[in-house]
Design an enzyme around this catalytic site. Structure first.
Site, PDB file in Angstrom:
ATOM      1  N   HIS A  84      20.603 -19.889  18.176  1.00  0.00           N
ATOM      2  CA  HIS A  84      21.754 -20.609  18.708  1.00  0.00           C
ATOM      3  C   HIS A  84      21.752 -22.031  18.196  1.00  0.00           C
ATOM      4  CE1 HIS A  84      24.992 -21.760  21.421  1.00  0.00           C
ATOM      5  NE2 HIS A  84      24.334 -22.894  21.588  1.00  0.00           N
ATOM      6  N   ASP A 163      29.532 -19.062  33.859  1.00  0.00           N
ATOM      7  CA  ASP A 163      29.513 -20.057  32.780  1.00  0.00           C
ATOM      8  C   ASP A 163      30.888 -20.216  32.161  1.00  0.00           C
ATOM      9  OD1 ASP A 163      28.201 -21.808  30.755  1.00  0.00           O
ATOM     10  OD2 ASP A 163      28.935 -20.238  29.443  1.00  0.00           O
ATOM     11  N   ARG A 170      34.175 -28.170  32.861  1.00  0.00           N
ATOM     12  CA  ARG A 170      33.446 -29.335  32.345  1.00  0.00           C
ATOM     13  C   ARG A 170      34.219 -29.999  31.210  1.00  0.00           C
ATOM     14  NH1 ARG A 170      28.659 -26.570  30.206  1.00  0.00           N
ATOM     15  NH2 ARG A 170      28.121 -28.590  29.323  1.00  0.00           N
ATOM     16  N   SER A 185      24.143 -23.474  30.518  1.00  0.00           N
ATOM     17  CA  SER A 185      25.265 -22.774  29.896  1.00  0.00           C
ATOM     18  C   SER A 185      24.789 -21.953  28.701  1.00  0.00           C
ATOM     19  CB  SER A 185      26.324 -23.790  29.455  1.00  0.00           C
ATOM     20  OG  SER A 185      27.340 -23.167  28.695  1.00  0.00           O
ATOM     21  N   LYS A 189      23.757 -17.416  28.824  1.00  0.00           N
ATOM     22  CA  LYS A 189      24.379 -16.409  27.943  1.00  0.00           C
ATOM     23  C   LYS A 189      23.338 -15.732  27.056  1.00  0.00           C
ATOM     24  CE  LYS A 189      27.379 -19.306  26.277  1.00  0.00           C
ATOM     25  NZ  LYS A 189      28.122 -20.501  26.650  1.00  0.00           N
TER      26      LYS A 189
END
Length: 424
Positions: A84, A163, A170, A185, A189
């Site tokens: 990620h 989320d 947000r 967040s 996931k």
């Protein structure tokens, strides 16, 4: 047990530590709609200002995971490892990295997103390939992972729905920067996705979400701890995002550059980071091999074609080209001292490569193609970059951003390291 939302807000506003029960309740109640957006906005702001303890962050993450389903990848016959990135300009690394790691025996379950603002989204890039589809069912996702070893697609509606609601909130309430909320967040996931290992690419610099090394390191440490607490082997690299990655910024442009990397070429910085992350991913699942060989001998490219075809894409179809090209020229002779990632990212966004709202369309062929990098010598009038757009009306504003992104010096500047730190 039920709570009053205002009591939870007050507790965090006043610097208190939320109990496990308070966290479980407020995340569940917000997901179900019994805590209002304005109440969760107030709590998010309190978290931004007051922070959270490691225990609170871990529980908040667990509550977000529990808001939906958790994928079971135990039927996949290879070790699973994901990557990620916190997002940047020209960051197309997922595209060559996923098939590269899969070609060497791991399975890469890559749930990706679309771009918003100056950072590009992986799904937007891949959707510039004719026929390719981002939406897969959970069964399709797991079957492709088992068969091909590589899949890049959008997250299903059932993964961490808390989320999805909180992220959108947000974005419009000035609370995106809260490290506890960023970390939970991302990790909710990734953990719900079911991968056994995860490598994080935490960007630092003008074109990144985290502007300082200290802030990026804090975020990396928080996410690594969360991963380990949930049984996911997790490592993070802090990498430079003061300068765009590679030369291409835009959807089809970045696919084209990724194909150059998979063919054994491509810009040196893209190749360097792809290989650095590949080595980390392979190491987390115990595969000892040199990933550079798979770029040279075509195995990674073969896996790319297989992955794209599995999702309906035609990897041989021509990519979109912009109708209009404007060049930016050097105003002086000397050396390129810097190419500001934020300036280039904003230029690409203005040209149509990105979106201001999540429902906006993107222009596949739009973007910026750099012709120089920091340290390169230039003469007056040399081309610094090309601006690609379908709509000529988009060019003037992008031209101002792109022109302002370049700085110059009389002497060559020293190269900055791409990988700044490692957190494990």
């Amino acid at each position: 047990m039920g709570f009053a939302a205002v009591d939870v807000i007050r507790a965090k506003r006043d610097g208190g530590v939320l109990s496990d029960e308070q966290i479980d309740w407020v995340v569940d109640a917000y997901t179900k709609g019994s805590v209002a957006d304005e109440q969760m906005s107030a709590l998010a702001m309190a978290i931004l200002l007051r922070g959270m303890t490691p225990g609170e962050i871990a529980r908040w993450t667990a509550a977000m995971i529990a808001s939906g389903e958790r994928l079971d990848l135990s039927s996949v016959p290879r070790p699973t490892v994901d990557k990620h990135s916190t997002g940047g300009v020209g960051d197309k690394i997922t595209l060559p990295l996923t098939p590269l790691v899969a070609s060497l025996g791991a399975a890469v379950p890559q749930l990706s997103g679309r771009g918003l603002g100056h950072t590009g989204g992986t799904l937007d890039k891949l959707e510039s390939i004719s026929g390719w589809r981002a939406a897969l069912s959970n069964d399709e996702f797991i079957a492709q992972l088992a068969r091909v070893g590589a899949v890049i697609c959008q997250a299903g509606e059932g993964l961490a729905p808390a989320d999805r609601k909180l992220y959108a909130l947000r974005d419009v309430t000035g609370t995106v920067e809260a490290i506890p909320l960023i970390a939970s967040s991302i990790m909710s996931k990734k953990i719900a996705e079911g991968t056994s290992a995860l490598v994080l690419d935490v960007k630092v610099g003008s074109g990144a979400f985290m502007k300082s090394v200290d802030g990026a390191r804090e975020l990396a440490q928080t996410m690594v701890q969360l991963g380990k607490a949930h049984g996911v082997t997790t490592v993070a690299l802090l990498t430079d995002m003061s300068t765009p990655l590679g030369l291409a910024v835009g959807n089809a442009l970045e696919v084209e550059e990724s194909l150059e990397v998979l063919a054994g070429g491509g810009p040196a910085d893209v190749v360097e980071l792809t290989l650095a992350l590949a080595r980390e991913m392979l190491a987390t699942v115990g595969i000892e091999t040199d990933p550079a060989a798979a770029l040279r001998d075509g195995r990674a490219m073969d896996k790319w074609r297989e992955m794209i075809a599995a999702q309906g894409g035609d990897s041989g179809a021509p990519l979109a080209r912009a109708k209009e090209i404007e060049v930016v020229r050097a105003p002086q002779a000397g050396y390129v001292a810097g190419v500001d990632a934020m300036g280039v990212g904003l230029a690409a966004w203005r040209l149509g490569a990105g979106r201001a709202r999540k429902e906006d369309p993107v222009t596949e062929g739009a973007g910026v193609l750099l012709k120089v990098k920091p340290g390169d010598p230039v003469n007056t009038g040399d081309v610094l970059c090309e601006l690609h757009a379908d709509d000529p009306a988009r060019i003037p504003a992008a031209l101002a951003d792109a022109t302002g992104a370049f700085t110059f010096s009389d002497a060559a500047v020293a190269a900055q390291p791409l990988v700044i730190d490692r957190v494990a």
